[in-house]
Design an enzyme around this catalytic site. Structure first.
Site, short mmCIF file in Angstrom:
data_model
loop_
_atom_site.label_atom_id
_atom_site.label_comp_id
_atom_site.label_asym_id
_atom_site.label_seq_id
_atom_site.Cartn_x
_atom_site.Cartn_y
_atom_site.Cartn_z
N ASP A 12 51.89 4.81 95.75
CA ASP A 12 50.77 5.41 96.70
C ASP A 12 49.82 6.32 95.75
O ASP A 12 49.42 7.39 96.42
CB ASP A 12 51.12 5.98 98.08
CG ASP A 12 51.78 5.26 98.93
OD1 ASP A 12 51.48 4.07 99.02
OD2 ASP A 12 52.71 5.68 99.79
N LYS A 15 46.78 3.03 93.11
CA LYS A 15 46.52 2.15 92.25
C LYS A 15 45.34 1.11 92.83
O LYS A 15 44.68 0.53 92.02
CB LYS A 15 47.70 1.51 92.11
CG LYS A 15 48.90 2.31 91.65
CD LYS A 15 50.30 1.60 91.72
CE LYS A 15 50.88 1.13 92.96
NZ LYS A 15 51.22 2.48 93.91
N GLY A 39 51.21 -1.13 99.91
CA GLY A 39 49.89 -1.03 100.69
C GLY A 39 48.88 -0.21 99.89
O GLY A 39 48.87 0.99 99.49
N HIS A 40 48.05 -1.42 99.28
CA HIS A 40 46.83 -0.40 98.43
C HIS A 40 45.46 -0.46 99.08
O HIS A 40 45.09 -1.58 99.47
CB HIS A 40 46.92 -1.63 97.25
CG HIS A 40 48.22 -1.60 96.29
ND1 HIS A 40 48.25 -2.46 95.43
CD2 HIS A 40 49.33 -0.96 96.38
CE1 HIS A 40 49.52 -2.24 94.90
NE2 HIS A 40 50.00 -1.34 95.62
N GLN A 219 54.33 -0.08 94.10
CA GLN A 219 55.45 0.96 93.95
C GLN A 219 54.94 1.84 92.79
O GLN A 219 53.86 1.98 92.36
CB GLN A 219 56.65 0.39 93.97
CG GLN A 219 57.11 -0.39 95.31
CD GLN A 219 56.51 -1.70 95.49
OE1 GLN A 219 56.85 -2.60 94.65
NE2 GLN A 219 56.03 -1.98 96.51
P1 GDP Z 1 48.30 2.74 96.13
O1 GDP Z 1 49.45 2.25 97.13
O2 GDP Z 1 48.79 3.31 95.05
O3 GDP Z 1 47.18 1.59 96.07
O4 GDP Z 1 47.71 4.07 97.22
P2 GDP Z 1 47.61 3.92 98.73
O5 GDP Z 1 46.31 3.17 99.05
O6 GDP Z 1 48.80 3.81 99.39
O7 GDP Z 1 47.20 5.62 98.90
C1 GDP Z 1 46.21 6.18 98.44
C2 GDP Z 1 45.45 6.97 99.25
O8 GDP Z 1 44.55 7.96 98.75
C3 GDP Z 1 44.42 5.97 100.09
O9 GDP Z 1 44.28 6.43 101.53
C4 GDP Z 1 43.05 5.98 99.25
O10 GDP Z 1 41.95 5.88 99.97
C5 GDP Z 1 43.26 7.53 98.93
N1 GDP Z 1 42.49 7.95 97.72
C6 GDP Z 1 42.62 7.21 96.39
N2 GDP Z 1 42.06 7.93 95.61
C7 GDP Z 1 41.28 9.15 96.04
C8 GDP Z 1 40.87 10.32 95.69
O11 GDP Z 1 40.71 10.56 94.61
N3 GDP Z 1 40.60 11.18 96.58
C9 GDP Z 1 41.12 11.06 97.97
N4 GDP Z 1 40.66 11.92 98.67
N5 GDP Z 1 41.55 9.95 98.35
C10 GDP Z 1 41.97 8.79 97.59
P1 IMO Z 2 52.43 0.86 97.06
O1 IMO Z 2 52.59 -0.04 95.99
C1 IMO Z 2 55.39 4.20 98.45
C2 IMO Z 2 59.56 3.12 99.18
C3 IMO Z 2 59.85 2.93 100.49
C4 IMO Z 2 61.53 3.38 100.35
C5 IMO Z 2 61.96 2.58 99.24
C6 IMO Z 2 62.31 1.13 99.48
O2 IMO Z 2 51.87 1.11 98.36
O3 IMO Z 2 52.76 2.29 96.12
P2 IMO Z 2 61.45 -1.11 100.33
O4 IMO Z 2 60.66 -1.67 101.39
O5 IMO Z 2 60.36 -1.43 98.90
O6 IMO Z 2 62.62 -1.75 100.30
O7 IMO Z 2 61.49 0.50 100.28
O8 IMO Z 2 60.53 2.41 98.23
N1 IMO Z 2 58.09 1.94 98.91
C7 IMO Z 2 57.20 2.54 98.62
N2 IMO Z 2 56.53 3.74 98.68
N3 IMO Z 2 54.57 2.96 98.22
C8 IMO Z 2 54.84 1.95 98.02
O9 IMO Z 2 54.17 0.99 97.46
C9 IMO Z 2 56.13 1.51 98.37
N4 IMO Z 2 56.94 0.35 98.45
C10 IMO Z 2 58.23 0.79 98.87
O10 IMO Z 2 59.27 4.01 101.29
O11 IMO Z 2 61.41 4.76 100.09
MG MG Z 3 50.35 2.41 99.04
#
Ligand code: GDP
Ligand code: IMO
Ligand code: MG
Length: 420
Positions: A12, A15, A39-40, A219
């Site tokens: 999270d 990416k 979840g991206h 991840q």
């Molecule tokens: P990922 O799994 O690495 O793609 O990241 P996620 O999408 O799960 O979580 C990142 C969260 O931060 C999302 O809600 C994005 O919309 C938000 N986000 C990404 N970059 C920024 C930033 O620079 N500032 C803020 N405030 N939110 C951001």
């Molecule tokens: P993105 O790509 C954050 C974490 C879960 C748990 C562990 C194992 O959005 O960054 P799993 O379901 O993979 O067997 O869970 O890994 N986990 C993540 N945490 N971002 C993710 O993906 C994750 N994918 C798995 O919360 O701790």
């Molecule tokens: Mg994510």
């Protein structure tokens, strides 16, 4: 030129935003690990998406999206997200699914519940662990099996027979019907059948033609099955070290390797987290950063930036640059702490322990930096950043020995500062 985007923390990191931004110029975008546990977040022309398996390239007509063999794919989830993206674009993105990628089937989620691993580790409950385990145990079903209905059904019969022997009398297991499952799978997978094939060959060809190839990691490094906080990890390799094996290309020569790190740290699920911030400040950061999971909606635990974990991630990913995201979230704090070392048994160390027992005995050693009050959301150039924010970035870069190429100050694509 080839570029890889990888998570440096516990996932999270943002990416999705970074790959979506870079995918504009890509001919082919490749997801290489994990499955719908990811979840991206992507904001495409003002519309917000949480993608799980389709790489960010799918938002650009003409870019090919590849789901490589290192992934485990849930066809049902794929169909939903693919249809949603197609409706948004008004056209159907071209995809290639590795014939040797394994499928997540309904019984994988069921197994996660029955065995309780979902609860103990705090997984996303998407069947990830059981699907990778079936791959290693040689009882998995692969995307290529969808192209041969008789073979698919025979394999499902064998696998379900084993399940029924292992879990006699368990209602969810007894109800499993291989014939019905095969029919349903082929039905859901229908639009993808022509896309299942030689993903490794397509990646190799694009690389050898010198096309823009973008790899999207899922991840984060500290969730890597071997080098993360085992057993509180996911079940695949999440690092650059694991990428070649996950795509079937031995030496992909990826010139640009972007390690994405949040300006602080978050973690969902269980497991030790030395720089975690408890109490009010932790909750404040969670609120300001909107730290709730894209896949499960769970609140993310928040902490200060952890240089010990990041140094470990630098070693495993060899990034040529860092992308620091969510810098805007830190606005308004008088002081910002950075964990520069751990203390264990009275000794200071900068080594990230691979044993969670050791990690849980580590306490953070902080350096305190000055915060800034200014809002950063509308800043678009390094000069527009307050002095303290620039000092913070410089401190991180110096400590890790890696330049910062991108700074993100908001979720939208244009809320980005280029530094290199
Ligand atoms: P990922 O799994 O690495 O793609 O990241 P996620 O999408 O799960 O979580 C990142 C969260 O931060 C999302 O809600 C994005 O919309 C938000 N986000 C990404 N970059 C920024 C930033 O620079 N500032 C803020 N405030 N939110 C951001
Ligand atoms: P993105 O790509 C954050 C974490 C879960 C748990 C562990 C194992 O959005 O960054 P799993 O379901 O993979 O067997 O869970 O890994 N986990 C993540 N945490 N971002 C993710 O993906 C994750 N994918 C798995 O919360 O701790
Ligand atoms: Mg994510």
């Amino acid at each position: 030129m080839a570029t890889a985007v990888l998570g440096m923390q516990w996932g999270d990191e943002g990416k999705g935003k970074i790959t979506h931004l870079l995918a504009r110029d890509a001919a082919i975008v490749v997801r290489f690990n994990g499955g719908p546990n990811a979840g991206h977040t992507v904001i495409d022309r003002g519309v917000k998406f949480g993608t799980h398996q389709v790489p960010a390239g799918a938002f650009y007509p003409g870019t090919v999206s590849v789901l490589a063999s290192g992934m485990v794919i849930d066809i049902r989830v794929l169909r939903e997200e693919y249809d949603a993206i197609s409706a948004h674009l008004g056209s159907r993105p071209e995809i290639i699914i590795a014939e040797n990628a394994h499928l997540i089937l309904p019984y994988h989620r069921l197994l996660e519940e029955l065995e309780g691993s979902g609860k103990a580790i705090g997984t996303t409950r998407r069947g990830i662990g059981p699907a990778y385990r079936d791959r290693a145990a040689r009882v998995g079903i692969r995307a290529g099996d969808l192209l041969a209905p008789d073979r698919l059904q025979a394999r499902l019969e064998q696998r379900i027979d084993l399940l029924k022997r292992a879990w006699p009398g368990v209602p969810g297991v007894s109800a499993l019907d291989p014939e019905k499952m095969a029919t349903e799978l082929i039905d859901v997978a229908a639009p993808f059948l022509p896309s299942i094939g030689d993903a490794a060959g397509a990646i190799r060809a694009a690389l050898s033609r010198g096309e823009e190839v973008l790899f999207e990691g899922a991840q984060g490094t500290l969730l890597d099955v071997d080098f993360g906080t085992y057993p509180y990890v996911t079940s695949s390799s999440t690092t650059f070290a694991g990428l070649p094996g996950a795509i079937g290309v031995p030496n992909p020569r990826i010139e640009r390797r972007i390690g994405v790190a949040k300006a602080y740290t978050t973690r969902v699920g269980a497991g030790p987290f030395p720089a975690e911030i408890g109490g009010e400040l932790g909750e404040k950061l969670q609120k300001m950063g909107g730290e709730f999971g894209v896949t499960t909606g769970r609140p993310r635990r928040c902490g200060w930036l952890d240089l010990v974990g990041l140094r470990h991630a630098v070693a495993l990913n060899d990034p040529t640059e860092l992308a620091i995201t969510k810098l805007d979230v830190l606005s308004g704090l008088d002081e910002i702490k950075v964990c520069r070392a751990y203390r264990i048994d009275g000794e200071e160390t900068i080594r990230f322990p691979l044993s969670v027992e050791d990690l849980s005995r580590c306490t953070p050693v902080y350096t305190t930096l000055t915060g800034w009050g200014e809002e950063l959301r509308s800043v678009r150039s390094p000069d527009g950043l307050p002095r303290a924010a620039r000092d913070y970035l410089e401190f991180i870069s110096d400590e890790l020995g890696v330049p910062i190429g991108i700074v993100s100050v908001g979720p939208e694509p244009d809320a980005t500062i280029s530094l290199l």
